[in-house]
Design an enzyme around this catalytic site. Structure first.
Site, PDB file in Angstrom:
ATOM      1  CB  CYS A  60      -0.811   0.195   1.434  1.00 34.73           C
ATOM      2  SG  CYS A  60      -1.600   1.519   1.080  1.00 34.73           S
ATOM      3  CG  ASP A  67      -2.102  -3.899  -1.435  1.00 37.28           C
ATOM      4  OD1 ASP A  67      -2.932  -4.078  -0.018  1.00 37.28           O
ATOM      5  OD2 ASP A  67      -2.178  -2.523  -0.958  1.00 37.28           O
ATOM      6  CD  GLU A  83       9.723 -17.355 -19.975  1.00 34.25           C
ATOM      7  OE1 GLU A  83       9.598 -18.727 -19.575  1.00 34.25           O
ATOM      8  OE2 GLU A  83      10.128 -16.581 -19.317  1.00 34.25           O
ATOM      9  CB  SER A  84       5.233 -18.595 -18.043  1.00 28.11           C
ATOM     10  OG  SER A  84       6.012 -19.262 -18.078  1.00 28.11           O
ATOM     11  CD  GLU A 102      -7.843   1.492  -8.259  1.00 28.75           C
ATOM     12  OE1 GLU A 102      -8.591   1.594  -7.363  1.00 28.75           O
ATOM     13  OE2 GLU A 102      -6.600   1.782  -6.908  1.00 28.75           O
TER      14      GLU A 102
END
Length: 144
Positions: A60, A67, A83-84, A102
């Protein structure tokens, strides 16, 4: 078709370096989409990808408290796929960064659009409730 040629984070015999000091789009890598290759995809099938990253963490920006979220990425690639492992390292780089939900989801969407130039892409952050209120922001891109 060699999909993994030139990828840095999947190198054999190298230790993975983790960074948690701030979002770094330079960690992201891509490989050629098999959907765009006529040899691998002679029928011209349209492909989409659905990725769920359930261990996303950030801070935060006001309190510094952690968070937690599941980041969900859906997209239709054009010429490139993410690529993962590089995605995991990129998302991990948010760990000690303070940013509103956001803004973080928007940043992830923009960084992936820049990397991939997809047909369309959606990023959703399903954050655990803070103060009893869950925030689930979504950022969407559609190619003009």
């Amino acid at each position: 078709m060699n999909l993994h040629e030139g990828l840095k984070t999947l190198g054999e015999g190298t230790a993975t370096s983790y960074r948690y000091d701030g979002p770094d789009a330079g960690l992201l890598e891509w490989f050629p989409s098999p959907f765009a290759n006529r040899t691998a995809n002679p029928s011209g099938c349209t492909g989409t990808l659905h990725i769920e990253c359930p261990e996303f963490t950030c801070l935060c920006p006001m309190t510094g408290q952690p968070d937690f979220a599941t980041i969900i990425i859906d997209y239709q690639p054009d010429q490139r796929c993410v690529e993962s492992k590089s995605l995991k390292l990129y998302l991990g780089s948010f760990r000690m960064h303070g940013e509103f939900h956001e803004a973080g989801v928007n940043r992830i969407c923009n960084d992936l659009v820049t990397l991939l130039d997809p047909v369309w892409l959606t990023v959703k952050g399903e954050f655990t409730p803070r103060g009893g209120i869950p925030f689930w922001p979504t950022a969407e891109y559609r190619r003009p």
